[in-house]
Motif scaffolding. Structure first.
Motif, PDB file in Angstrom:
ATOM      1  N   UNK A 212      47.361  22.978  23.206  1.00 46.60           N
ATOM      2  CA  UNK A 212      48.462  22.857  24.225  1.00 46.60           C
ATOM      3  C   UNK A 212      48.831  23.958  24.968  1.00 46.60           C
ATOM      4  N   UNK A 213      48.026  25.136  24.935  1.00 43.47           N
ATOM      5  CA  UNK A 213      48.041  26.392  25.473  1.00 43.47           C
ATOM      6  C   UNK A 213      48.004  26.040  27.109  1.00 43.47           C
ATOM      7  N   UNK A 214      48.618  27.025  28.020  1.00 42.08           N
ATOM      8  CA  UNK A 214      48.533  26.615  29.473  1.00 42.08           C
ATOM      9  C   UNK A 214      47.077  26.950  29.801  1.00 42.08           C
ATOM     10  N   UNK A 215      46.765  26.098  31.026  1.00 39.17           N
ATOM     11  CA  UNK A 215      45.425  25.993  31.248  1.00 39.17           C
ATOM     12  C   UNK A 215      45.319  26.645  32.836  1.00 39.17           C
ATOM     13  N   UNK A 216      44.105  27.519  33.115  1.00 36.47           N
ATOM     14  CA  UNK A 216      43.881  27.953  34.300  1.00 36.47           C
ATOM     15  C   UNK A 216      43.562  26.753  35.342  1.00 36.47           C
ATOM     16  N   UNK A 217      43.433  27.098  36.643  1.00 40.99           N
ATOM     17  CA  UNK A 217      43.032  26.213  37.650  1.00 40.99           C
ATOM     18  C   UNK A 217      41.478  25.993  37.235  1.00 40.99           C
ATOM     19  N   UNK A 218      40.857  24.658  37.286  1.00 42.59           N
ATOM     20  CA  UNK A 218      39.567  24.646  37.098  1.00 42.59           C
ATOM     21  C   UNK A 218      39.475  24.037  35.518  1.00 42.59           C
ATOM     22  N   UNK A 219      40.382  24.081  34.792  1.00 45.11           N
ATOM     23  CA  UNK A 219      40.485  23.502  33.335  1.00 45.11           C
ATOM     24  C   UNK A 219      41.359  22.309  33.361  1.00 45.11           C
ATOM     25  N   UNK A 220      40.921  21.138  33.382  1.00 43.09           N
ATOM     26  CA  UNK A 220      41.772  19.861  33.857  1.00 43.09           C
ATOM     27  C   UNK A 220      41.975  19.073  32.276  1.00 43.09           C
ATOM     28  N   UNK A 221      43.394  18.868  32.146  1.00 41.02           N
ATOM     29  CA  UNK A 221      43.613  18.199  30.907  1.00 41.02           C
ATOM     30  C   UNK A 221      43.590  16.789  31.104  1.00 41.02           C
ATOM     31  N   UNK A 222      42.879  15.955  30.317  1.00 42.77           N
ATOM     32  CA  UNK A 222      42.591  14.594  30.274  1.00 42.77           C
ATOM     33  C   UNK A 222      43.149  13.933  29.000  1.00 42.77           C
TER      34      UNK A 222
ATOM     35  N   UNK B 151      38.251  27.389  28.476  1.00 39.46           N
ATOM     36  CA  UNK B 151      38.795  28.524  29.429  1.00 39.46           C
ATOM     37  C   UNK B 151      37.486  29.420  29.498  1.00 39.46           C
ATOM     38  N   UNK B 152      37.027  29.646  28.525  1.00 42.69           N
ATOM     39  CA  UNK B 152      35.734  30.589  28.609  1.00 42.69           C
ATOM     40  C   UNK B 152      34.612  29.965  29.426  1.00 42.69           C
ATOM     41  N   UNK B 153      34.407  28.895  29.048  1.00 48.07           N
ATOM     42  CA  UNK B 153      33.306  28.008  29.725  1.00 48.07           C
ATOM     43  C   UNK B 153      33.644  27.904  31.383  1.00 48.07           C
ATOM     44  N   UNK B 154      34.885  27.862  31.683  1.00 39.80           N
ATOM     45  CA  UNK B 154      35.011  27.536  33.065  1.00 39.80           C
ATOM     46  C   UNK B 154      35.117  29.186  33.799  1.00 39.80           C
ATOM     47  N   UNK B 155      35.730  30.150  33.119  1.00 35.57           N
ATOM     48  CA  UNK B 155      35.516  31.351  33.738  1.00 35.57           C
ATOM     49  C   UNK B 155      33.896  31.843  33.753  1.00 35.57           C
ATOM     50  N   UNK B 156      33.171  31.729  32.831  1.00 36.43           N
ATOM     51  CA  UNK B 156      31.878  32.318  32.558  1.00 36.43           C
ATOM     52  C   UNK B 156      31.159  31.620  33.676  1.00 36.43           C
ATOM     53  N   UNK B 157      31.242  30.297  33.527  1.00 42.24           N
ATOM     54  CA  UNK B 157      30.017  29.444  34.200  1.00 42.24           C
ATOM     55  C   UNK B 157      30.449  28.999  35.691  1.00 42.24           C
ATOM     56  N   UNK B 158      31.674  29.244  35.929  1.00 45.06           N
ATOM     57  CA  UNK B 158      32.304  28.632  37.265  1.00 45.06           C
ATOM     58  C   UNK B 158      31.988  27.058  37.519  1.00 45.06           C
ATOM     59  N   UNK B 159      32.389  26.506  36.526  1.00 45.13           N
ATOM     60  CA  UNK B 159      32.402  24.841  36.847  1.00 45.13           C
ATOM     61  C   UNK B 159      33.571  24.298  35.958  1.00 45.13           C
ATOM     62  N   UNK B 160      33.715  23.004  36.603  1.00 46.48           N
ATOM     63  CA  UNK B 160      35.022  22.575  36.009  1.00 46.48           C
ATOM     64  C   UNK B 160      34.999  22.093  34.708  1.00 46.48           C
ATOM     65  N   UNK B 161      35.978  22.013  33.854  1.00 50.70           N
ATOM     66  CA  UNK B 161      35.850  21.676  32.713  1.00 50.70           C
ATOM     67  C   UNK B 161      37.125  20.629  31.968  1.00 50.70           C
ATOM     68  N   UNK B 162      36.842  19.398  31.617  1.00 51.83           N
ATOM     69  CA  UNK B 162      37.948  18.488  31.554  1.00 51.83           C
ATOM     70  C   UNK B 162      38.183  18.749  29.957  1.00 51.83           C
TER      71      UNK B 162
END
Length: 189
Positions: free
Chosen positions: A162-172, A143-154
């Motif tokens: 199992x916590x909820x994910x913001x858009x841009x963090x994709x569960x695989x 979550x922090x990487x996505x928010x701070x770096x503005x890149x997608x995170x898998x």
């Protein structure tokens, strides 16, 4: 076009249950991955956190030398090596760099760069290396990487994230899914 892919090591390249056989043996437990619902493993043993931390310091090099590969990771990384730059960024202690590089070589895993931070703060390195995507297993890191770096995170699915994910963090769920996601992402440009 070549992308710079950032990849965590433990719980992504290695199997997320890697430490459990050591914990089970040394603490007389019978834990499985499904029992690990929190990233903080010290919560599973009946000793002070400081004692658990010392136990970990005593065995971490051995664990990293013997870590099993995640299923299909080698196939995907060997393919990605031809298409992208692979930057591995891990919270492992910096003094374990030689052990980590030797493990990569022993397992036949490609890498362009390995960086050990000694902490879970990876944001500055991700920015410095201008990574285009990151692959992680720790929820708050993702979550922090996505928010701070503005890149997608898998985010590799595990019982402890199992916590909820913001858009841009994709569960695989596996490496072939990561490969397919990255291919679609690049095609969408």
């Amino acid at each position: 076009m070549k992308k710079r892919l950032g990849i965590d090591i433990d719980g992504t390249v290695t199997r997320p249950e890697t430490i459990l056989p050591y914990m089970n043996k040394d603490f007389g437990l019978s834990l499985s991955l499904e029992d690990i619902v929190d990233y903080d493993l010290s919560l599973l043993v009946d000793i002070p956190a400081s004692e658990f931390a010392q136990w970990w310091l005593n065995i971490e090099a051995k664990v990293y030398e013997e870590s099993p590969l995640a299923e299909h990771v080698k196939d995907v990384l060997l393919e990605w090596e031809k298409l992208h730059e692979l930057y591995f960024i891990s919270a492992r202690s910096t003094h374990l760099l030689a052990i980590t590089e030797n493990w990569f070589k022993k397992e036949g895993l490609p890498f362009h760069h390995i960086e050990l931070t000694g902490s879970h703060n990876k944001v500055e390195l991700i920015k410095n290396y201008q990574l285009d995507l990151f692959i992680e297993d720790k929820h708050d890191n993702a979550v922090i990487v996505h928010q701070e770096c503005k890149i997608p995170v898998l985010l590799f699915d595990t019982p402890y994230n199992q916590q909820p994910l913001p858009q841009g963090v994709i569960r695989i769920y596996h490496w072939f899914e990561a490969k397919a996601w990255v291919k679609r992402w690049i095609q969408q440009g």
